[in-house]
Design a protein around this motif. Structure first.
Motif, short mmCIF file in Angstrom:
data_model
loop_
_atom_site.label_atom_id
_atom_site.label_comp_id
_atom_site.label_asym_id
_atom_site.label_seq_id
_atom_site.Cartn_x
_atom_site.Cartn_y
_atom_site.Cartn_z
N ARG A 46 0.82 -1.22 0.00
CA ARG A 46 0.00 0.00 0.00
C ARG A 46 0.85 1.27 0.00
O ARG A 46 0.33 2.36 -0.20
N LYS B 2 3.00 3.61 -1.84
CA LYS B 2 3.20 3.84 -3.28
C LYS B 2 3.76 5.22 -3.55
O LYS B 2 3.52 6.15 -2.79
N ASP C 84 -2.07 3.65 -0.13
CA ASP C 84 -3.23 3.28 -0.96
C ASP C 84 -4.25 2.55 -0.08
O ASP C 84 -4.04 1.42 0.34
N THR D 201 -7.37 1.84 -1.09
CA THR D 201 -8.39 1.15 -1.88
C THR D 201 -8.36 -0.35 -1.58
O THR D 201 -7.30 -0.91 -1.28
N LEU E 266 -6.09 -2.17 -4.17
CA LEU E 266 -4.76 -1.55 -4.39
C LEU E 266 -4.66 -0.91 -5.77
O LEU E 266 -3.62 -0.99 -6.43
N ARG F 83 -5.11 2.41 -6.58
CA ARG F 83 -4.75 3.83 -6.66
C ARG F 83 -3.35 3.98 -7.28
O ARG F 83 -2.41 3.32 -6.87
N ARG F 84 -3.24 4.89 -8.26
CA ARG F 84 -1.97 5.11 -8.95
C ARG F 84 -1.42 6.51 -8.74
O ARG F 84 -0.23 6.73 -8.91
#
Length: 197
Positions: A149, A151, A164, A166, A169, A171-172
């Motif tokens: 998570r 990032k 992250d 979400t 996982l 989310r960028r």
């Protein structure tokens, strides 16, 4: 490439992160469109006040020079520590000693709250207590078993780290309305150029 370091127009970020360690890290960030600019909020009293208020801590603002130097070093060390964790690498013995020293500088007391639950409070408030909170959050994130998570924004010109939250996982981007939209436009234009040629 040499980067010019500036203070941003606003002392407060548009979003706060899930953990204070990420907010400290992201107090210094690159200009997301690719211009050779770096912005640093850490020395701004407005950022210091907002950061302390957001996380429920109290300390003198502006931070004294020694506290500011400690925060700058901590920001760099926590960034490296979390990136190592995200890559599946163990913390260095030097990082562990460094974090232990910072935690030892923030003594605390236990008390029983009005709801009957155990509470932890600083023996004295100040930047040492905020620093200990930042270290605690970084260690909590790195030791959570959820290091995937941690990032870095998928925009190569951005320097933000984030957690992250979400479920899948997915989310960028640090922020969809900034880096997300920018990169989607760039990808769309690249696809159009590719199909045209």
């Amino acid at each position: 490439m040499a980067f010019e370091v500036l203070q941003p127009h606003s002392p407060e970020p548009m979003i706060w992160n899930a953990f204070p360690c990420f907010d400290l890290i992201n107090s210094r960030f690159r200009e997301h469109t690719g211009k050779p600019l770096v912005f640093d909020r850490l020395a701004m009293p407005g950022w210091q006040s907002a950061f302390l208020r957001h996380w429920g801590w109290r300390a003198p603002v502006p931070a004294q020079p020694a506290d500011l130097r400690r925060l700058v070093e901590l920001r760099d060390r926590v960034r490296r520590f979390l990136k190592r964790a995200a890559a599946g690498r163990r913390p260095t013995p030097g990082d562990l000693r460094y974090f232990d020293e910072l935690l030892a500088g923030a003594p605390f007391v236990y008390s029983v709250g009005t709801d009957g639950r155990l509470e932890v409070a600083p023996a004295r408030e100040g930047w040492a207590w905020a620093v200990a909170g930042i270290v605690s959050s970084a260690v909590q994130v790195a030791g959570s078993g959820e290091v995937r998570r941690i990032k870095e924004c998928a925009n190569p010109n951005c320097s933000w780290l984030f957690y992250d939250e979400t479920l899948n996982l997915s989310r960028r981007w640090c922020q969809l309305n900034y880096c997300g939209n920018l990169m989607k436009v760039r990808e769309h234009r690249a696809r159009r150029r590719s199909s045209a040629s």
